[in-house]
Design an enzyme around this catalytic site. Sequence first.
Site, PDB file in Angstrom:
ATOM      1  CG  HIS A 144      -0.653  -0.667   2.385  1.00  0.00           C
ATOM      2  ND1 HIS A 144       0.377  -0.252   3.167  1.00  0.00           N
ATOM      3  CD2 HIS A 144      -1.172  -1.750   2.993  1.00  0.00           C
ATOM      4  CE1 HIS A 144       0.468  -1.042   4.222  1.00  0.00           C
ATOM      5  NE2 HIS A 144      -0.449  -1.961   4.130  1.00  0.00           N
ATOM      6  CG  ASN A 194      -0.047   2.763   9.346  1.00  0.00           C
ATOM      7  OD1 ASN A 194       0.446   3.661   8.655  1.00  0.00           O
ATOM      8  ND2 ASN A 194       0.694   1.880  10.003  1.00  0.00           N
ATOM      9  CG  ASP A 209      -4.318  -2.679   4.690  1.00  0.00           C
ATOM     10  OD1 ASP A 209      -4.190  -3.738   5.344  1.00  0.00           O
ATOM     11  OD2 ASP A 209      -3.918  -1.568   5.102  1.00  0.00           O
ATOM     12  CG  HIS A 233     -10.323  -2.818  13.479  1.00  0.00           C
ATOM     13  ND1 HIS A 233      -9.291  -3.541  14.044  1.00  0.00           N
ATOM     14  CD2 HIS A 233      -9.755  -2.045  12.535  1.00  0.00           C
ATOM     15  CE1 HIS A 233      -8.149  -3.205  13.458  1.00  0.00           C
ATOM     16  NE2 HIS A 233      -8.403  -2.305  12.523  1.00  0.00           N
TER      17      HIS A 233
END
Lengths: 201, 207
Positions: free
Chosen positions: B5, B51, B78, B82
């Site tokens: 990324h 991130n 990515d 969560h």
Amino acid sequence: MSGQNSWVLKGVRPLGGEPTTLFVDDGVLVDAEPSGAQSFDADGLIALPGLVDLHTHLREPGREDAETVETGTLAAALGGFTAVHAMANTEPVADVAGVVEQVWRLGQDAGHCDVHPVGAVTVGLRGEQLAELGAMAESAARVRVFSDDGKCVHDPMLMRRALEYLRAFDGVIAQHAQDPRLTDGAQMNEGVQSARLGLVG
Amino acid sequence: MHFCHVSTAGSVELVRWAKSKGWNVTAEVTPHHLFLTDDLVASYDPVFKVNPPLRTADDVEALRAGLVDGTIDAVATDHAPHALEDKETEWAAAAFGMTGLETALAVVIAALTEHGVDDPAALWPLIADRMSARPAAIGRLSHQGQPLAAGAPANLVLVDAAAAWTVDPAQSASRGRNTPFAGRTLPARVTATFLRGRPTVLDGKPA
């Protein structure tokens, strides 16, 4: 051969080109209509090769409250993916053959898409000692991509050793482009917006 | 060596330079870095905390150009689901990451279309290359990412390019609800996915 995995896909546009018919015989693309194939009206739909994701966090084992191989790979299939690479930052970390084989088998059992576990480069993603790269490569999961992802391999000698070792089985290291010293405590992009919002960049 | 990324104009330049030297490097970009900017952080909504972080509009433009010219080899999601208690907190305490598997294709189509790649003869082959063929090659997967030709395994996706849809996190198959595209209307829906001829998705639903 014919049956469940044999299809006639009518009216599809491969890569957006002219409408045509695609034939699938027992899971393989063929030139002529197989006997006993099921028909699917795909009039005007774009056909692409199944998507492949190099970077997916499936969270299993360890954080099944956030995602499982079952739910993550179903999401992948709904997004058009036929293969995903599952990152190594699970609990326990995918740094030995046992863990990558577990994730690979969970993917096989779920059956929504192929799951290719990514192996950790270093034990526990701690950046101190190489993980069992060869054992993971030779396991049932046949790991070829290795990464410490967000932790990064920032010891240049360790990185050199890992790169040399991986040559034996054409492995590849996926490195997250970040220096931990530059991003300590960072919350967002450093720039006009971080200054305005009072967040560390 | 493969770079995960890439997110800034500067890193696109570095990859371009490394490739010009003939070095064996490849790079990936996420759908969200191709589409979203750091202005969104002004909401302090942690759904935009990721991130590498969301960058500026200039970076987004450089990433799109890099993907089109091949400096960036692949799109990679990515996808980072969560649990609510880890993500729906104050900004500083929230976990980094966004979900992405179910929106990736539509977001890439939207980003490339905004970049001017709107001719179907250019758009779809580009997507097939950057989201299937090249990531399969980087991952050393010989059975994936092959051209749609006789003899290849029937791993394929059928896309309704005319079907716009609005992203509803509650509808996602992922356990993660942390999509930064909630409420956005995106182009193109996946109608069917086939894994070695076996449907995994039909009519936009699990098969």
